[in-house]
Design a protein around this motif. Structure first.
Motif, PDB file in Angstrom:
ATOM      1  N   UNK A  28       0.837  -1.209   0.000  1.00  0.00           N
ATOM      2  CA  UNK A  28       0.000   0.000   0.000  1.00  0.00           C
ATOM      3  C   UNK A  28       0.868   1.253   0.000  1.00  0.00           C
ATOM      4  N   UNK A  29       0.207   2.392  -0.182  1.00  0.00           N
ATOM      5  CA  UNK A  29       0.890   3.678  -0.126  1.00  0.00           C
ATOM      6  C   UNK A  29       1.562   3.851   1.238  1.00  0.00           C
ATOM      7  N   UNK A  30       0.862   3.482   2.315  1.00  0.00           N
ATOM      8  CA  UNK A  30       1.434   3.608   3.664  1.00  0.00           C
ATOM      9  C   UNK A  30       2.690   2.747   3.794  1.00  0.00           C
ATOM     10  N   UNK A  31       2.657   1.536   3.231  1.00  0.00           N
ATOM     11  CA  UNK A  31       3.840   0.653   3.250  1.00  0.00           C
ATOM     12  C   UNK A  31       5.013   1.321   2.539  1.00  0.00           C
ATOM     13  N   UNK A  32       4.711   1.944   1.400  1.00  0.00           N
ATOM     14  CA  UNK A  32       5.761   2.590   0.614  1.00  0.00           C
ATOM     15  C   UNK A  32       6.398   3.728   1.404  1.00  0.00           C
TER      16      UNK A  32
END
Lengths: 83, 156
Positions: A28-32
Motif C-alpha cells: 500500500x501507499x502507507x507501506x511505501x
C-alpha cells in the motif's frame, strides 16, 4: 515504479525523481512511505510525519491505504497551496 | 445535465488577459446573462514579500483542474467555464489564477466560481514558496486547515 517528489518533500529527499523496486511486502501507499523513510537521512526528514504527505498515483489523488500499482508514477508531496 | 459546457483549462507560465477570456465565453452569444471572474493575485504582504514561486506537477495539474472543472460543469448549468493557473516566479501585483464562469443566471456562475477556487486551493497540485524582501531564504507556504474545511460545504 517511478517516484516523483515536489516542494519540501523534493528538497528534503534531495532529488526530483527516481525509479525504485520495493520488496513484495510493500503493498500500500502507507507501506511505501514506511519503506522509503528507512532509506536514509533525507527520506527520514521528509517523511517524518508521513500522515501529512499527500500521494498521487498516475496523476490522481489516492489515500494512504490505497494499493500500489504494479507499475506507474507515484508522486509524494506536501498539502497543496495553489489558487 | 444535458448540454454540459466543455471547460477550458490552461496551466502556464505567462500572464493571462482577463478581458480576452471573458470575450471567449461571451462573443456572439445572446444566452449568457452572467459572467463571474475571480482573479487571484500575488500580494506583497505589506512590503515583506519580494516574490512568490509556484511549483506545480506538470500533467497532474492540468488533469486535476480538469476534473474539478468538469464537476462544476456537471453541478451548475454553465454556458462556459475557463480556469487558468500560472506557475513559476511571480512578483507582487502579478496575476496567479483566473476563473471565468458564465451562465444564463447569476447564481450558477457565482457558486461555480466559488466552488472552483475552494477546490483549486486544496486539490490542485501547486505549492507556493514565499521569497521575503531582503533576500532571505524562501519558505514554503503552509496549507491552512480552513482551506480544507471549506471543501465540506460543497459535499453533497
Amino acid at each position: 515504479m517511478k517516484l516523483v517528489y515536489f516542494a519540501w518533500v523534493r528538497e528534503r529527499i534531495g532529488k526530483e525523481t527516481e525509479t525504485v523496486t520495493p520488496p513484495g511486502e510493500v503493498e500500500t501507499v502507507a507501506d511505501l512511505l514506511a519503506w522509503l523513510k528507512a532509506r536514509g537521512d533525507g527520506y527520514a526528514v521528509a517523511l517524518e510525519h508521513a500522515e501529512v504527505i499527500r500521494v498521487a498515483v498516475d496523476h490522481e489523488h489516492v489515500d494512504h491505504d490505497a494499493k500500489l500499482p504494479a507499475d506507474g508514477e507515484v508522486a509524494l508531496f506536501p498539502p497543496m497551496t495553489g489558487g | 445535465m444535458k448540454n454540459r459546457c466543455q471547460p477550458l483549462v490552461r496551466v502556464q507560465a505567462e500572464d493571462f488577459d482577463i478581458a480576452a477570456e471573458i470575450d471567449r465565453l461571451t462573443a456572439g452569444r445572446k444566452d449568457v446573462g452572467a459572467v463571474v471572474t475571480f482573479t487571484g493575485r500575488c500580494r506583497d504582504e505589506d512590503g515583506k514579500l519580494a516574490a512568490l514561486e509556484l511549483e506545480h506537477y506538470p500533467g497532474m495539474a492540468e488533469a486535476e483542474i480538469g476534473r474539478i472543472a468538469s464537476e462544476a460543469a456537471e453541478r451548475w448549468p454553465l454556458t462556459g467555464l475557463t480556469v487558468i493557473h500560472r506557475f513559476g516566479k511571480l512578483l507582487p501585483a502579478e496575476n496567479i489564477v483566473l476563473v471565468v464562469a458564465a451562465s444564463t443566471h447569476r447564481k450558477a456562475a457565482l457558486e461555480a466560481a466559488d466552488f472552483l477556487m475552494d477546490y483549486l486551493k486544496s486539490r490542485a497540485p501547486f505549492w507556493k514558496k514565499e521569497h521575503p524582501a531582503g533576500g532571505d531564504t524562501g519558505h514554503w507556504v503552509e496549507a491552512k486547515a480552513a482551506d480544507e474545511e471549506a471543501l465540506g460545504r460543497w459535499r453533497k
